[in-house]
Design an enzyme around this catalytic site. Structure first.
Site, mmCIF file in Angstrom:
data_model
loop_
_atom_site.group_PDB
_atom_site.id
_atom_site.type_symbol
_atom_site.label_atom_id
_atom_site.label_comp_id
_atom_site.label_asym_id
_atom_site.label_seq_id
_atom_site.Cartn_x
_atom_site.Cartn_y
_atom_site.Cartn_z
ATOM 1 N N ARG A 112 5.811 9.703 -0.363
ATOM 2 C CA ARG A 112 7.102 10.075 -0.936
ATOM 3 C C ARG A 112 8.283 9.184 -0.572
ATOM 4 N NH1 ARG A 112 6.119 15.852 1.400
ATOM 5 N NH2 ARG A 112 5.006 14.482 2.855
ATOM 6 N N HIS A 130 3.135 3.910 8.244
ATOM 7 C CA HIS A 130 2.492 5.222 8.057
ATOM 8 C C HIS A 130 1.413 5.123 6.974
ATOM 9 C CE1 HIS A 130 2.109 9.587 7.715
ATOM 10 N NE2 HIS A 130 2.285 9.474 6.417
ATOM 11 N N GLN A 149 3.905 0.427 -14.904
ATOM 12 C CA GLN A 149 3.737 0.063 -16.311
ATOM 13 C C GLN A 149 3.527 1.333 -17.145
ATOM 14 O OE1 GLN A 149 -0.123 -1.737 -16.915
ATOM 15 N NE2 GLN A 149 0.816 -3.375 -18.090
ATOM 16 N N ARG A 193 -4.245 4.669 5.039
ATOM 17 C CA ARG A 193 -5.037 4.130 3.927
ATOM 18 C C ARG A 193 -5.927 2.948 4.304
ATOM 19 N NH1 ARG A 193 -4.961 8.264 0.198
ATOM 20 N NH2 ARG A 193 -2.848 9.045 -0.021
HETATM 21 C C1 LIG Z 1 -8.157 10.351 3.478
HETATM 22 C C2 LIG Z 1 -7.165 11.102 2.634
HETATM 23 C C3 LIG Z 1 -7.594 12.148 1.853
HETATM 24 C C4 LIG Z 1 -6.686 12.875 1.066
HETATM 25 N N1 LIG Z 1 -7.138 13.901 0.296
HETATM 26 C C5 LIG Z 1 -6.264 14.639 -0.429
HETATM 27 C C6 LIG Z 1 -6.698 15.753 -1.222
HETATM 28 O O1 LIG Z 1 -7.890 16.083 -1.258
HETATM 29 N N2 LIG Z 1 -5.770 16.444 -1.933
HETATM 30 C C7 LIG Z 1 -4.442 16.122 -1.905
HETATM 31 O O2 LIG Z 1 -3.640 16.795 -2.558
HETATM 32 N N3 LIG Z 1 -4.018 15.076 -1.174
HETATM 33 C C8 LIG Z 1 -4.869 14.333 -0.440
HETATM 34 N N4 LIG Z 1 -4.393 13.279 0.314
HETATM 35 C C9 LIG Z 1 -2.966 12.954 0.268
HETATM 36 C C10 LIG Z 1 -2.197 13.550 1.479
HETATM 37 O O3 LIG Z 1 -2.288 14.947 1.456
HETATM 38 C C11 LIG Z 1 -0.722 13.114 1.465
HETATM 39 O O4 LIG Z 1 -0.085 13.633 0.319
HETATM 40 C C12 LIG Z 1 -0.537 11.615 1.427
HETATM 41 O O5 LIG Z 1 -1.394 11.005 2.346
HETATM 42 C C13 LIG Z 1 0.931 11.282 1.740
HETATM 43 O O6 LIG Z 1 1.091 11.250 3.131
HETATM 44 P P1 LIG Z 1 2.114 12.123 3.982
HETATM 45 O O7 LIG Z 1 2.276 13.463 3.371
HETATM 46 O O8 LIG Z 1 1.727 12.020 5.405
HETATM 47 O O9 LIG Z 1 3.438 11.404 3.918
HETATM 48 P P2 LIG Z 1 4.374 10.517 3.000
HETATM 49 O O10 LIG Z 1 4.655 11.164 1.694
HETATM 50 O O11 LIG Z 1 3.879 9.119 3.007
HETATM 51 O O12 LIG Z 1 5.646 10.638 3.898
HETATM 52 C C14 LIG Z 1 5.677 10.103 5.233
HETATM 53 C C15 LIG Z 1 6.290 11.081 6.178
HETATM 54 O O13 LIG Z 1 7.628 11.348 5.767
HETATM 55 C C16 LIG Z 1 7.926 12.701 6.013
HETATM 56 N N5 LIG Z 1 8.249 13.363 4.741
HETATM 57 C C17 LIG Z 1 8.070 12.875 3.493
HETATM 58 N N6 LIG Z 1 8.498 13.732 2.577
HETATM 59 C C18 LIG Z 1 8.950 14.811 3.239
HETATM 60 C C19 LIG Z 1 9.511 16.044 2.842
HETATM 61 N N7 LIG Z 1 9.727 16.357 1.564
HETATM 62 N N8 LIG Z 1 9.854 16.911 3.807
HETATM 63 C C20 LIG Z 1 9.656 16.636 5.102
HETATM 64 N N9 LIG Z 1 9.111 15.477 5.563
HETATM 65 C C21 LIG Z 1 8.782 14.578 4.639
HETATM 66 C C22 LIG Z 1 6.704 13.337 6.671
HETATM 67 O O14 LIG Z 1 6.846 13.229 8.059
HETATM 68 C C23 LIG Z 1 5.594 12.437 6.209
HETATM 69 O O15 LIG Z 1 4.467 12.436 7.053
HETATM 70 C C24 LIG Z 1 -5.299 12.537 1.081
HETATM 71 C C25 LIG Z 1 -4.859 11.482 1.891
HETATM 72 C C26 LIG Z 1 -5.773 10.769 2.660
HETATM 73 C C27 LIG Z 1 -5.262 9.635 3.515
#
Ligand SMILES: Cc1cc2nc3c(=O)[nH]c(=O)nc-3n(C[C@H](O)[C@H](O)[C@H](O)COP(=O)(O)OP(=O)(O)OC[C@H]3O[C@@H](n4cnc5c(N)ncnc54)[C@H](O)[C@@H]3O)c2cc1C
Length: 197
Positions: free
Chosen positions: A45, A131, A52, A136
């Site tokens: 996020r 992060h 594209q 990834r």
């Molecule tokens: C191996 C793997 C498998 C996955 N499998 C699935 C799945 O089956 N289904 C699924 O839906 N998703 C899946 N995901 C996606 C995962 O759930 C996360 O949506 C994605 O990795 C984004 O990472 P994040 O949420 O840590 O943070 P990012 O969106 O990268 O944000 C980084 C950090 O910023 C902070 N942050 C960002 N936005 C906010 C907010 N609005 N409020 C508070 N803090 C915030 C948090 O501390 C967050 O950790 C998978 C991811 C991985 C790596």
């Protein structure tokens, strides 16, 4: 898949490295990844994305990504035996036929698959980028986004080794795998890969 580091800024400020990460921004262009992959990317996020559009471009002969596991596979159906490439080609003609009958491209594209390849430009702060790379580059990540993350990390290490030498999956960065029973169990191999990237 093509990954280009378009730009980055390192502000000339005298602060701690952990603080500096918040003020450095990186812009990448990635071309030739599937929509399945870009969908995972945009789940991160704190970033800006420009992708594209499929609304205006004709997708009759849409480019697509073919996973290795589908290389020599065929599917048997009531309509016959089809390879992955034949299914893609069929979807391209269905799309085109809809467009020819007056269906807007933005609606005809609903028949297009996750495999469709796309181009995306995105900008992340140093903190978010680290992060993203931690999550990834891990073996638990899906192969295509992992391949993309590893290419990004390689480019970053060439330009800014002092920041990115120590970046990689969690097991490489901390010495501990947090995945519990879902661990790939190949920590030594993974650490060695990222030491020699
Ligand atoms: C191996 C793997 C498998 C996955 N499998 C699935 C799945 O089956 N289904 C699924 O839906 N998703 C899946 N995901 C996606 C995962 O759930 C996360 O949506 C994605 O990795 C984004 O990472 P994040 O949420 O840590 O943070 P990012 O969106 O990268 O944000 C980084 C950090 O910023 C902070 N942050 C960002 N936005 C906010 C907010 N609005 N409020 C508070 N803090 C915030 C948090 O501390 C967050 O950790 C998978 C991811 C991985 C790596």
């Amino acid at each position: 898949m093509k990954v280009i580091l378009l730009d980055f800024n390192i502000p000339d400020i005298d602060i701690k490295k952990e603080e500096l990460e918040k003020h450095v921004f990186f812009t990448f262009l990635v071309d030739g990844i599937s929509r399945a992959c870009s969908h995972q990317l945009v789940r991160h996020r704190p970033a800006s994305y420009s992708q594209q559009s499929q609304r205006y471009v004709s997708m009759k002969k849409f480019p697509y990504v073919k996973p290795e596991s589908l290389e020599d596979k065929y599917v048997e159906t009531e309509m016959g035996r089809f390879s992955f490439d034949e299914v893609m080609s069929f979807l391209g003609s269905v799309y085109e036929s809809f467009v020819e009958t007056g269906v807007p491209k933005e609606d005809a594209r609903f028949v297009l698959p996750n495999a469709c390849s796309t181009r995306i430009v995105f900008t992340m702060s140093g903190r978010e980028l680290i992060h993203f790379l931690r999550l990834r580059t891990c073996n638990r990540a899906q192969w295509e986004i992992r391949e993309m993350a590893v290419k990004m990390l390689k480019l970053l290490r060439e330009k800014l080794p002092e920041i990115f030498e120590k970046v990689g999956p969690v097991c490489y960065m901390t010495g501990v795998c947090p995945e519990g029973e879902k661990t790939c169990g190949r920590q030594r191999e993974v650490v060695s890969f990222f030491e020699n990237l």
